[in-house]
Design an enzyme around this catalytic site. Structure first.
Site, PDB file in Angstrom:
ATOM      1  N   HIS A  88      -1.015  -1.975   7.264  1.00  0.00           N
ATOM      2  CA  HIS A  88      -1.989  -3.322   6.705  1.00  0.00           C
ATOM      3  C   HIS A  88      -3.564  -2.469   6.381  1.00  0.00           C
ATOM      4  O   HIS A  88      -3.445  -1.935   7.211  1.00  0.00           O
ATOM      5  CB  HIS A  88      -1.930  -4.449   7.310  1.00  0.00           C
ATOM      6  CG  HIS A  88      -2.172  -5.565   6.698  1.00  0.00           C
ATOM      7  ND1 HIS A  88      -1.762  -6.002   5.687  1.00  0.00           N
ATOM      8  CD2 HIS A  88      -4.394  -5.970   6.718  1.00  0.00           C
ATOM      9  CE1 HIS A  88      -3.371  -7.153   5.203  1.00  0.00           C
ATOM     10  NE2 HIS A  88      -4.255  -6.633   5.915  1.00  0.00           N
ATOM     11  N   SER A 105      -4.214  -1.072  10.198  1.00  0.00           N
ATOM     12  CA  SER A 105      -4.129  -0.890  11.486  1.00  0.00           C
ATOM     13  C   SER A 105      -2.468  -1.314  10.922  1.00  0.00           C
ATOM     14  O   SER A 105      -1.452  -1.601  10.407  1.00  0.00           O
ATOM     15  CB  SER A 105      -4.501  -2.601  11.687  1.00  0.00           C
ATOM     16  OG  SER A 105      -6.097  -2.496  11.822  1.00  0.00           O
TER      17      SER A 105
HETATM   18  C1  GAR Z   1      -0.457  -0.115   0.948  1.00  0.00           C
HETATM   19  O1  GAR Z   1      -2.435  -0.044   1.184  1.00  0.00           O
HETATM   20  C2  GAR Z   1      -0.191  -1.290   2.351  1.00  0.00           C
HETATM   21  O2  GAR Z   1      -0.897  -0.855   3.322  1.00  0.00           O
HETATM   22  C3  GAR Z   1      -0.679  -2.578   1.590  1.00  0.00           C
HETATM   23  O3  GAR Z   1       0.164  -1.776   0.246  1.00  0.00           O
HETATM   24  C4  GAR Z   1      -0.147  -0.986   0.161  1.00  0.00           C
HETATM   25  C5  GAR Z   1       1.449  -0.257  -0.274  1.00  0.00           C
HETATM   26  O4  GAR Z   1       1.040   1.208  -0.497  1.00  0.00           O
HETATM   27  N1  GAR Z   1       0.163  -3.104   2.188  1.00  0.00           N
HETATM   28  C6  GAR Z   1      -0.290  -4.910   2.581  1.00  0.00           C
HETATM   29  O5  GAR Z   1      -1.300  -5.385   2.130  1.00  0.00           O
HETATM   30  C7  GAR Z   1       0.848  -5.400   3.729  1.00  0.00           C
HETATM   31  N2  GAR Z   1       0.474  -6.313   3.826  1.00  0.00           N
HETATM   32  P1  GAR Z   1       2.000   2.299  -1.179  1.00  0.00           P
HETATM   33  O6  GAR Z   1       3.190   1.249  -1.372  1.00  0.00           O
HETATM   34  O7  GAR Z   1       1.447   3.091  -1.609  1.00  0.00           O
HETATM   35  O8  GAR Z   1       2.558   2.535   0.584  1.00  0.00           O
END
Ligand code: GAR
Length: 223
Positions: free
Chosen positions: A114, A141
């Protein structure tokens, strides 16, 4: 091959999949303790799913809209995990809330990343929440998944500064870079049994290299 067999990990995604890519890239090292044995997306057009297919990874597209309930969607995910003999699940930008039954079945074996320093800024738009709160540092985190959203015990955190003039996108980009460092390290700790969910907390088995659980601005050791 010597040593323990590598654990089979499934990554759940909904979009771009850059954290999934970081896990796949880390798993290509011969000494990494996990292999990415399955990538599941609930979005059929997710960019991360296309990338995983190009890499010849095993993939499953399971469209949540095709199911009448959260229970039936989660049952389909669980069936795919069981069929692929998955040991651990890593959510990486997977934007579905899971049923308590699914979460309990995979307790201690499912982790999430997250983009905030939990327990601050749970839920949607954590980077915007950080800017609105005026904090001077933020980060990411990795935590075990428990039924309450973004509230599970924390395995690892990465810290970044919030810079004057930051926009949500710039802060998100800075946090994402640290996500790609802490997620492979945290997953390794979990699959090696060095970070365990015990009594609602994370038990770290010594010796755990501090670099695996805390990454600070500049990446230097802090103790
Ligand atoms: C990331 O920043 C992840 O931490 C967040 O979504 C993004 C996905 O990027 N997740 C959340 O907010 C979950 N609550 P990615 O598809 O490039 O990994």
């Amino acid at each position: 091959m010597t040593g323990s067999p590598r654990k089979r990990v499934a990554v759940l995604i909904s979009g771009r999949g850059s954290n999934m890519m970081a896990l796949v890239n880390a798993s290509r090292a011969a000494d990494y303790p996990a292999e990415i044995a399955l990538v599941i997306s609930n979005k059929l057009d997710a960019a991360g799913l296309a990338w995983a297919r190009e890499q010849n990874l095993q993939t499953a597209a399971i469209d949540h809209k095709a199911f009448p309930s959260r229970e039936s969607f989660d049952a389909a995910i669980d069936a795919a995990l069981v069929a692929a003999q998955i040991d651990y699940v890593a959510q990486a930008g997977f934007m579905r809330i899971q049923t308590a039954g699914f979460v309990e079945k995979w307790a201690g074996r499912q982790i999430n990343i997250h983009p905030s320093l939990l327990p601050l800024f749970k839920g949607l738009h954590p980077q915007r929440q950080a800017l609105e709160a005026g904090v001077r540092v933020s980060g990411a985190s990795v935590h075990f998944v428990t039924p309450e959203l973004d509230s599970g015990p924390i395995i690892a955190q990465g810290v970044v500064p919030v810079v004057a003039g930051d926009t949500e996108d710039r802060l998100a980009e800075r946090i994402l870079a640290i996500e790609h460092r802490i997620y492979p390290a945290a997953l390794a700790l979990v699959v090696e049994g060095k970070a365990k969910l015990v009594g609602g907390r994370v038990s770290l088995e010594a010796p755990v290299n501090q670099r695996q659980t805390l990454v600070s601005p500049g990446g230097e050791r802090v103790c």
